[in-house]
Design a protein around this motif. Structure first.
Motif, PDB file in Angstrom:
ATOM      1  N   GLY A 166      68.627  33.498  60.996  1.00 24.92           N
ATOM      2  CA  GLY A 166      67.301  34.010  60.662  1.00 24.92           C
ATOM      3  C   GLY A 166      66.814  33.634  59.279  1.00 24.92           C
ATOM      4  O   GLY A 166      65.964  34.322  58.719  1.00 24.92           O
ATOM      5  N   ALA A 167      67.302  32.551  58.717  1.00 25.62           N
ATOM      6  CA  ALA A 167      66.952  32.169  57.350  1.00 25.62           C
ATOM      7  C   ALA A 167      65.483  31.777  57.196  1.00 25.62           C
ATOM      8  O   ALA A 167      64.915  31.945  56.123  1.00 25.62           O
ATOM      9  CB  ALA A 167      67.845  31.019  56.879  1.00 25.62           C
ATOM     10  N   TYR A 168      64.885  31.257  58.254  1.00 24.18           N
ATOM     11  CA  TYR A 168      63.495  30.804  58.184  1.00 24.18           C
ATOM     12  C   TYR A 168      62.620  31.707  59.039  1.00 24.18           C
ATOM     13  O   TYR A 168      62.872  31.872  60.225  1.00 24.18           O
ATOM     14  CB  TYR A 168      63.356  29.365  58.688  1.00 24.18           C
ATOM     15  N   ARG A 169      61.569  32.253  58.453  1.00 21.23           N
ATOM     16  CA  ARG A 169      60.607  33.056  59.204  1.00 21.23           C
ATOM     17  C   ARG A 169      59.325  32.252  59.325  1.00 21.23           C
ATOM     18  O   ARG A 169      58.562  32.099  58.389  1.00 21.23           O
ATOM     19  CB  ARG A 169      60.353  34.381  58.506  1.00 21.23           C
ATOM     20  N   LEU A 170      59.102  31.722  60.528  1.00 18.64           N
ATOM     21  CA  LEU A 170      57.923  30.900  60.773  1.00 18.64           C
ATOM     22  C   LEU A 170      56.728  31.729  61.208  1.00 18.64           C
ATOM     23  O   LEU A 170      55.585  31.312  61.038  1.00 18.64           O
ATOM     24  CB  LEU A 170      58.243  29.843  61.827  1.00 18.64           C
ATOM     25  N   ALA A 171      56.985  32.884  61.772  1.00 16.75           N
ATOM     26  CA  ALA A 171      55.945  33.817  62.222  1.00 16.75           C
ATOM     27  C   ALA A 171      56.618  35.183  62.355  1.00 16.75           C
ATOM     28  O   ALA A 171      57.852  35.269  62.346  1.00 16.75           O
ATOM     29  CB  ALA A 171      55.355  33.351  63.552  1.00 16.75           C
ATOM     30  N   PRO A 172      55.848  36.261  62.526  1.00 15.03           N
ATOM     31  CA  PRO A 172      56.462  37.588  62.596  1.00 15.03           C
ATOM     32  C   PRO A 172      57.596  37.727  63.620  1.00 15.03           C
ATOM     33  O   PRO A 172      58.581  38.392  63.356  1.00 15.03           O
ATOM     34  CB  PRO A 172      55.293  38.500  62.947  1.00 15.03           C
ATOM     35  N   ASP A 173      57.502  37.070  64.748  1.00 17.11           N
ATOM     36  CA  ASP A 173      58.562  37.148  65.752  1.00 17.11           C
ATOM     37  C   ASP A 173      59.261  35.811  65.964  1.00 17.11           C
ATOM     38  O   ASP A 173      59.761  35.536  67.042  1.00 17.11           O
ATOM     39  CB  ASP A 173      57.980  37.640  67.091  1.00 17.11           C
TER      40      ASP A 173
END
Length: 186
Positions: A166-173
């Motif tokens: 989960g290191a990269y958050r591209l969008a809320p989900d």
């Protein structure tokens, strides 16, 4: 060092840049344009939220060029028929504990040349430069999970050595792992 010359076939040619003064303004602009195209197409090359700001990409490209040094950082550019088709940055940390390995950054090819072997040829050329010219024994890279990159790099001999879930958050989900990969020996 001169700018890329025309290539008579669609086989990629390569230009290696070791010093900031070796890159032309045109080539630096082409590298930044490639970075924008790749990022705006959803590529995992450092700017995850399209559309990207051209000034931000230009400043990041300038910083990479400013840091070029034969021992620590090189830019490798792939050309097809005289035009920039992709590029990457090979870096080495000078600390003696880790100076035997390097890291690839910002590996990218223009969307219109994808599937033509340019990316694989660029990676093979990077391996040769790292081993034969920089004296490196290993190459490391970090890839965004869920983009098929693990398979691409795996076909080139890289193996997964770790993950940051989960290191990269591209969008809320839409959280993605950062996949750590290595090629050893070179």
């Amino acid at each position: 060092m001169s700018t890329p010359s025309a290539v008579s076939t669609s086989e990629p040619g390569f230009v290696q840049i070791r010093h900031p003064h070796e890159i032309t303004e045109d080539l630096q602009r082409a590298a930044a344009a490639c970075w924008r195209e790749v990022s705006d197409a959803g590529g995992a090359a450092g700017f995850p939220f399209p559309p990207v700001d051209p000034q931000e990409v230009g400043a990041a490209a300038e910083a990479i060029v400013a840091g070029l040094s034969p021992d620590r950082s090189r830019l490798l550019v792939a050309t097809v028929r005289g035009s920039l088709a992709g590029w990457l940055n090979i870096r080495r940390d000078p600390h003696p504990l880790v100076s035997h390995w390097g890291t690839l950054h910002h590996v990218q090819t223009r969307p219109e040349v994808r599937g033509q072997g340019v990316g694989a040829a660029l990676m093979r050329s990077a391996r040769t430069v790292a081993r034969e010219e920089m004296g490196l024994e290993q190459l490391h890279l970090a890839a965004r999970g869920g983009a098929g990159l693990e398979e691409f790099y795996g076909r080139l001999g890289y193996r997964e050595i770790g993950r940051r879930p989960g290191a990269y958050r591209l969008a809320p989900d839409d959280d993605r792992d950062e996949v750590l990969m290595a090629l050893s020996p070179l």
